[in-house]
Motif scaffolding. Sequence first.
Motif, mmCIF file in Angstrom:
data_model
loop_
_atom_site.group_PDB
_atom_site.id
_atom_site.type_symbol
_atom_site.label_atom_id
_atom_site.label_comp_id
_atom_site.label_asym_id
_atom_site.label_seq_id
_atom_site.Cartn_x
_atom_site.Cartn_y
_atom_site.Cartn_z
ATOM 1 N N TYR A 56 0.850 -1.191 0.000
ATOM 2 C CA TYR A 56 0.000 0.000 0.000
ATOM 3 C C TYR A 56 0.894 1.252 0.000
ATOM 4 O O TYR A 56 1.648 1.469 0.949
ATOM 5 N N TYR A 95 -1.199 -1.040 -4.512
ATOM 6 C CA TYR A 95 -2.075 0.130 -4.456
ATOM 7 C C TYR A 95 -1.210 1.380 -4.300
ATOM 8 O O TYR A 95 -0.437 1.489 -3.340
ATOM 9 N N ASP A 101 -3.587 -0.817 -8.827
ATOM 10 C CA ASP A 101 -4.541 0.266 -8.641
ATOM 11 C C ASP A 101 -3.776 1.576 -8.530
ATOM 12 O O ASP A 101 -3.101 1.838 -7.535
#
Length: 316
Positions: free
Chosen positions: A123, A143, A167
């Motif tokens: 992340y 992400y 993403d």
Amino acid sequence: MQTFLNIFLGFFIFESVGAAPINDNIIYDSEFYDIPLGELPYPFVYDENEQSDQLETEIGTALPSIIQESYSSASLSEEAEEEASTPKLIDGSSAQGSGVLGPQTQEGLPTCLLCTCLGTTVYCDDHELDAVPPLPKKTTYFYSRYNRIKKINRNDFANLNNLKRIDLTANFISEIHEDAFWRLPQLQELVLRDNRIRKLPELPSTLTFIDVSKNRLGRKGIRNEAFKDLHELQHLYITDNNLDHIPLPLPESLQALHLQNNNIQEMHEDTFCKMKDFTYVRKSLEDIRLDGNPINLSRTPYAYMCLPRLPIGNLI
């Protein structure tokens, strides 16, 4: 006379017994037994506290061999347990030594210190990144939303053979290298919404989910037959891109097609169905969104005959 004789014999026996040597079996092992206490070369001073301390010291340091073996085994077990509990990185490296938190980024920090690594997921949301950081080789989900990434280079995701989801929502991406994604053998989900992309690169056939909404693809940003060979694609979202056409052909696996808020003005009767085959039924495609486009769906009624549900859009 007899009485006098008995007295004499008794006295004689008594003196004999008194003069006999004493045979004592007691053995004394002290070499200083016959020396007075004051003349000893090293006088023995009895101190109860000192003796107690010495006893405790001996008990604490001189363990029996069995206890020593148990203690050694316990120490080895603790070391093994500590080694086993040492955290491992995504790429399997130990939490000791160099590279413990992943490869170095341009900011001079390891990836897993700059970002957050949980299992095989990385992340990097909202970290003001201007480039894709180098990722551990076993990364599965990545992400990096709400950053300042402007470009996707050819090798940003090179050799990440386990990567399944990317993403990059809400960045400043305007350029993507043609080979940035198609070499990823397991990539399933690609989310590039809310960027500045003007052209889609070549896409891998393993994709099942694509979201490139809110970009600047326009009329030339999607090549002809861009989605033809994506035989596993189920969801395709291209809203808010100023498209003037529906990208064809669409794979049979497609379940949802969202094209809202574009500039699509016309649709052909064979866009979704096969006009030469009236028995053809497209069961999987149940969710078509065309609302927000200047198109009148009522003008092409035969274009939806094979669909389980009518598209959502303007009918006037």
